[in-house]
Motif scaffolding. Structure first.
Motif, PDB file in Angstrom:
ATOM      1  N   ASP A   2       0.814  -1.219   0.000  1.00  0.00           N
ATOM      2  CA  ASP A   2       0.000   0.000   0.000  1.00  0.00           C
ATOM      3  C   ASP A   2       0.848   1.270   0.000  1.00  0.00           C
ATOM      4  O   ASP A   2       0.491   2.267  -0.627  1.00  0.00           O
ATOM      5  N   VAL A   3       1.969   1.238   0.726  1.00  0.00           N
ATOM      6  CA  VAL A   3       2.738   2.456   0.979  1.00  0.00           C
ATOM      7  C   VAL A   3       3.998   2.535   0.112  1.00  0.00           C
ATOM      8  O   VAL A   3       4.446   3.624  -0.247  1.00  0.00           O
ATOM      9  N   GLY A   4       4.596   1.380  -0.213  1.00  0.00           N
ATOM     10  CA  GLY A   4       5.829   1.387  -0.992  1.00  0.00           C
ATOM     11  C   GLY A   4       7.038   1.809  -0.192  1.00  0.00           C
ATOM     12  O   GLY A   4       8.033   2.276  -0.748  1.00  0.00           O
ATOM     13  N   CYS A   5       6.980   1.643   1.126  1.00  0.00           N
ATOM     14  CA  CYS A   5       8.101   2.069   1.970  1.00  0.00           C
ATOM     15  C   CYS A   5       9.198   1.005   2.000  1.00  0.00           C
ATOM     16  O   CYS A   5       9.020  -0.121   1.536  1.00  0.00           O
ATOM     17  N   ARG A   6      10.337   1.355   2.540  1.00  0.00           N
ATOM     18  CA  ARG A   6      11.465   0.435   2.655  1.00  0.00           C
ATOM     19  C   ARG A   6      11.291  -0.474   3.865  1.00  0.00           C
ATOM     20  O   ARG A   6      10.495  -0.188   4.759  1.00  0.00           O
ATOM     21  N   LYS A   7      12.104  -1.546   3.915  1.00  0.00           N
ATOM     22  CA  LYS A   7      12.009  -2.487   5.034  1.00  0.00           C
ATOM     23  C   LYS A   7      12.379  -1.809   6.356  1.00  0.00           C
ATOM     24  O   LYS A   7      11.754  -2.068   7.388  1.00  0.00           O
ATOM     25  N   GLY A   8      13.387  -0.925   6.327  1.00  0.00           N
ATOM     26  CA  GLY A   8      13.775  -0.223   7.547  1.00  0.00           C
ATOM     27  C   GLY A   8      12.669   0.669   8.064  1.00  0.00           C
ATOM     28  O   GLY A   8      12.518   0.869   9.272  1.00  0.00           O
ATOM     29  N   GLU A   9      11.871   1.200   7.135  1.00  0.00           N
ATOM     30  CA  GLU A   9      10.787   2.104   7.526  1.00  0.00           C
ATOM     31  C   GLU A   9       9.622   1.350   8.157  1.00  0.00           C
ATOM     32  O   GLU A   9       9.051   1.803   9.148  1.00  0.00           O
ATOM     33  N   VAL A  20      15.705   4.576   8.733  1.00  0.00           N
ATOM     34  CA  VAL A  20      14.919   5.277   7.716  1.00  0.00           C
ATOM     35  C   VAL A  20      15.907   6.062   6.863  1.00  0.00           C
ATOM     36  O   VAL A  20      16.448   7.077   7.297  1.00  0.00           O
ATOM     37  N   LYS A  21      16.163   5.582   5.654  1.00  0.00           N
ATOM     38  CA  LYS A  21      17.169   6.194   4.790  1.00  0.00           C
ATOM     39  C   LYS A  21      16.659   7.462   4.126  1.00  0.00           C
ATOM     40  O   LYS A  21      17.443   8.319   3.722  1.00  0.00           O
ATOM     41  N   THR A  22      15.335   7.568   4.002  1.00  0.00           N
ATOM     42  CA  THR A  22      14.757   8.705   3.297  1.00  0.00           C
ATOM     43  C   THR A  22      14.187   9.711   4.296  1.00  0.00           C
ATOM     44  O   THR A  22      14.403   9.609   5.499  1.00  0.00           O
ATOM     45  N   LEU A  23      13.434  10.678   3.803  1.00  0.00           N
ATOM     46  CA  LEU A  23      12.854  11.698   4.666  1.00  0.00           C
ATOM     47  C   LEU A  23      11.678  11.130   5.460  1.00  0.00           C
ATOM     48  O   LEU A  23      10.955  10.269   4.976  1.00  0.00           O
ATOM     49  N   GLY A  24      11.488  11.641   6.674  1.00  0.00           N
ATOM     50  CA  GLY A  24      10.328  11.255   7.462  1.00  0.00           C
ATOM     51  C   GLY A  24       9.064  11.837   6.846  1.00  0.00           C
ATOM     52  O   GLY A  24       9.102  12.875   6.179  1.00  0.00           O
ATOM     53  N   ARG A  43       8.234  -2.163  -3.305  1.00  0.00           N
ATOM     54  CA  ARG A  43       8.451  -0.730  -3.487  1.00  0.00           C
ATOM     55  C   ARG A  43       8.455  -0.386  -4.978  1.00  0.00           C
ATOM     56  O   ARG A  43       7.865   0.611  -5.405  1.00  0.00           O
ATOM     57  N   HIS A  44       9.132  -1.193  -5.777  1.00  0.00           N
ATOM     58  CA  HIS A  44       9.134  -0.980  -7.232  1.00  0.00           C
ATOM     59  C   HIS A  44       7.733  -1.172  -7.808  1.00  0.00           C
ATOM     60  O   HIS A  44       7.320  -0.441  -8.711  1.00  0.00           O
ATOM     61  N   THR A  45       7.015  -2.164  -7.292  1.00  0.00           N
ATOM     62  CA  THR A  45       5.652  -2.416  -7.770  1.00  0.00           C
ATOM     63  C   THR A  45       4.755  -1.217  -7.478  1.00  0.00           C
ATOM     64  O   THR A  45       3.946  -0.802  -8.319  1.00  0.00           O
ATOM     65  N   TRP A  46       4.893  -0.649  -6.295  1.00  0.00           N
ATOM     66  CA  TRP A  46       4.111   0.544  -5.929  1.00  0.00           C
ATOM     67  C   TRP A  46       4.360   1.658  -6.941  1.00  0.00           C
ATOM     68  O   TRP A  46       3.428   2.325  -7.399  1.00  0.00           O
ATOM     69  N   ASN A  47       5.615   1.854  -7.303  1.00  0.00           N
ATOM     70  CA  ASN A  47       5.955   2.924  -8.244  1.00  0.00           C
ATOM     71  C   ASN A  47       5.406   2.650  -9.641  1.00  0.00           C
ATOM     72  O   ASN A  47       4.970   3.565 -10.330  1.00  0.00           O
ATOM     73  N   ASP A  48       5.432   1.391 -10.065  1.00  0.00           N
ATOM     74  CA  ASP A  48       4.835   1.047 -11.362  1.00  0.00           C
ATOM     75  C   ASP A  48       3.353   1.391 -11.394  1.00  0.00           C
ATOM     76  O   ASP A  48       2.853   2.004 -12.344  1.00  0.00           O
ATOM     77  N   GLU A  49       2.654   0.979 -10.339  1.00  0.00           N
ATOM     78  CA  GLU A  49       1.205   1.197 -10.299  1.00  0.00           C
ATOM     79  C   GLU A  49       0.879   2.681 -10.122  1.00  0.00           C
ATOM     80  O   GLU A  49      -0.095   3.186 -10.686  1.00  0.00           O
ATOM     81  N   PHE A  50       1.700   3.388  -9.366  1.00  0.00           N
ATOM     82  CA  PHE A  50       1.509   4.830  -9.211  1.00  0.00           C
ATOM     83  C   PHE A  50       1.657   5.522 -10.568  1.00  0.00           C
ATOM     84  O   PHE A  50       0.877   6.418 -10.907  1.00  0.00           O
ATOM     85  N   TYR A 103       7.315  12.932  -2.300  1.00  0.00           N
ATOM     86  CA  TYR A 103       6.883  13.021  -0.898  1.00  0.00           C
ATOM     87  C   TYR A 103       6.541  11.641  -0.340  1.00  0.00           C
ATOM     88  O   TYR A 103       6.984  11.260   0.744  1.00  0.00           O
ATOM     89  N   LEU A 104       5.742  10.898  -1.087  1.00  0.00           N
ATOM     90  CA  LEU A 104       5.295   9.593  -0.600  1.00  0.00           C
ATOM     91  C   LEU A 104       6.444   8.602  -0.441  1.00  0.00           C
ATOM     92  O   LEU A 104       6.411   7.729   0.423  1.00  0.00           O
ATOM     93  N   MET A 105       7.483   8.743  -1.280  1.00  0.00           N
ATOM     94  CA  MET A 105       8.650   7.868  -1.198  1.00  0.00           C
ATOM     95  C   MET A 105       9.702   8.382  -0.217  1.00  0.00           C
ATOM     96  O   MET A 105      10.642   7.679   0.134  1.00  0.00           O
TER      97      MET A 105
END
Length: 434
Positions: free
Chosen positions: A233-240, A275-279, A352-359, A383-385
């Protein structure tokens, strides 16, 4: 000598790591000092520290094998020769198993008189030997980059000033031994996203009531269903996903809070998920949010002392004396089990890649309807990523969608041309309208 990397954390929650002599337990002075000054003090993460320490451990093992005493050499004002730099570079291309094998061979090797076999020498002229004990090019590049940077720093630290005139030449030559950087992929089979049929298969098998669900424990089934659906649903990373906190989830909000968490004092995991990316705050569908609430109320609460652990996703191992947040290795094991059950590789990054494809597909339709501009669409994706604006990261995650779009467009052109050709080829001249 055996070397080991030891992780630990301070009372403040800061994660740290040291390169140690495995036999004596004594930290290696210069390697740890270098990493503290140039990695830790510049704001890099614990994972970057550990990666660099791993490369410096490899350097020590290579130098031991090659009988190069770096610290002694530099203190005596002797820099590395070209052949020594070439030898170090060669072993950074090899697997650690290959180096260990060479080290064992060196210890047991007997010196015997050389008696050439002329027939064997003649046949060898027609033999092609392929070295299979190699790591990929970018691994070699990264290893050498850390090793060169450390070696130059160590030389500047230990070598007498009058002997430093040749250091620039040594550094320049050493850097020429690094391989050319290569793109992370070069073909059509590099895309990591799942196909629609694969997604359906994954979401079907992780239903808690599915007969082929690979987990026996009911709580584990509900937890894993929630994890996979949140990632999808979110496409977030495993660390997130592993750093989501139950204490920050508001009932009925349909939102999850992803926060940068380096050195979180609440996190006692040795290998801390980061969390490697922005909160950011992200929304989830009603169905998925209900999975989250259901897990918290019915299954998470059954874990002993769960109220004292703020993290959403807990380990459900039998016999656990206290609530432990699920580890990175635990999540990896979950995906390995799932991959084996469905017959293809499934992981958080694939989702995460699948989320981006569908987005990409959904947002393109919105752009065509005039509901959103292209610039607004990419800002929304970033923003979402959790990406910084204009970072260019989006291109990495949209390659498969762009290829599909290109192929679809090319196919439409081909069908149009073929229709025109079919109306001409094989027809009589009087029937052709040109």
């Amino acid at each position: 000598m055996k070397y080991t990397i030891q992780r630990f954390s301070f009372e403040s929650g800061e994660r740290y790591a040291l390169l140690m002599n495995a036999q004596t337990g004594v930290p290696l002075m210069h390697q740890n000092l270098y990493v503290t000054i140039h990695i830790r003090n510049t704001g890099n993460s614990i994972n970057t520290m550990i990666a660099c320490l791993g490369d410096l451990r490899l350097l020590d093992e290579i130098c031991e094998y090659l009988d190069i005493q770096l610290e002694q050499r530099f203190a005596e004002g002797k820099l590395l020769s070209k052949s020594e730099m070439e030898s170090i570079s060669y072993w950074t291309k090899k697997t650690k198993i290959a180096l260990e094998s060479a080290q064992k061979g060196k210890k047991t090797r007997n010196v015997v008189a050389f008696r050439p076999n002329l027939k064997r020498l003649e046949s060898s002229r027609h033999t092609v030997v392929i070295d299979t004990d190699l790591v990929n090019v970018m691994t070699t590049y990264n290893r050498l980059s850390n090793i060169i940077s450390y070696t130059i720093w160590l030389a500047k630290t230990l070598t007498p000033t009058k002997e430093l005139k040749q250091l620039d030449k040594m550094e320049t030559y050493f850097k020429t031994l690094r391989p050319t950087k290569q793109p992370s992929n070069n073909g059509a089979n590099v895309f990591k996203s799942l196909t629609q049929s694969q997604i359906i298969r994954v979401l079907d098998i992780i239903r808690p009531d599915a007969t082929d669900n690979p987990w026996n424990d009911l709580a584990t089934r509900y937890r894993n269903q929630m994890i996979v659906n949140v990632l999808y649903d979110v496409g977030c990373r495993k660390g997130e996903v592993l750093t989501l906190k139950a204490t920050e989830i508001e009932g009925g909000s349909y939102e999850l809070k992803i926060r940068r968490n380096a050195d979180d004092p609440d996190d006692d995991r040795a290998d801390q998920p980061l969390v490697k990316t922005l909160g950011r705050d992200v929304s989830v569908s009603k169905d998925v949010f209900e999975m989250v609430e259901n897990y918290i109320i019915k299954y998470r609460s059954q874990v002993k002392n769960s109220g004292k652990n703020p993290f959403l996703i807990l380990s459900h191992q039998n016999g656990a004396k206290t609530a432990k947040a699920l580890s990175i290795s635990g999540l990896k094991g979950m995906f390995e089990t799932l991959s084996e059950a469905v017959g293809f590789t499934v992981g958080s990054h694939a989702l995460r890649h699948t989320w981006n494809d569908e987005f990409s597909g959904d947002i393109e339709a919105a752009i065509e309807k005039g509901e959103i501009t292209e610039e607004e669409a990419e800002d929304t994706r970033s923003y979402l990523m959790g990406w910084k604006e204009n970072s260019g990261t989006a291109k990495t995650y949209t390659k498969r969608y762009q290829q599909k779009k290109s192929l679809r467009f090319a196919l439409e052109l081909q069908e149009k041309r073929r229709s025109w050709v079919n109306n001409i080829v094989g027809q009589y001249d009087e029937d052709i309208d040109i």
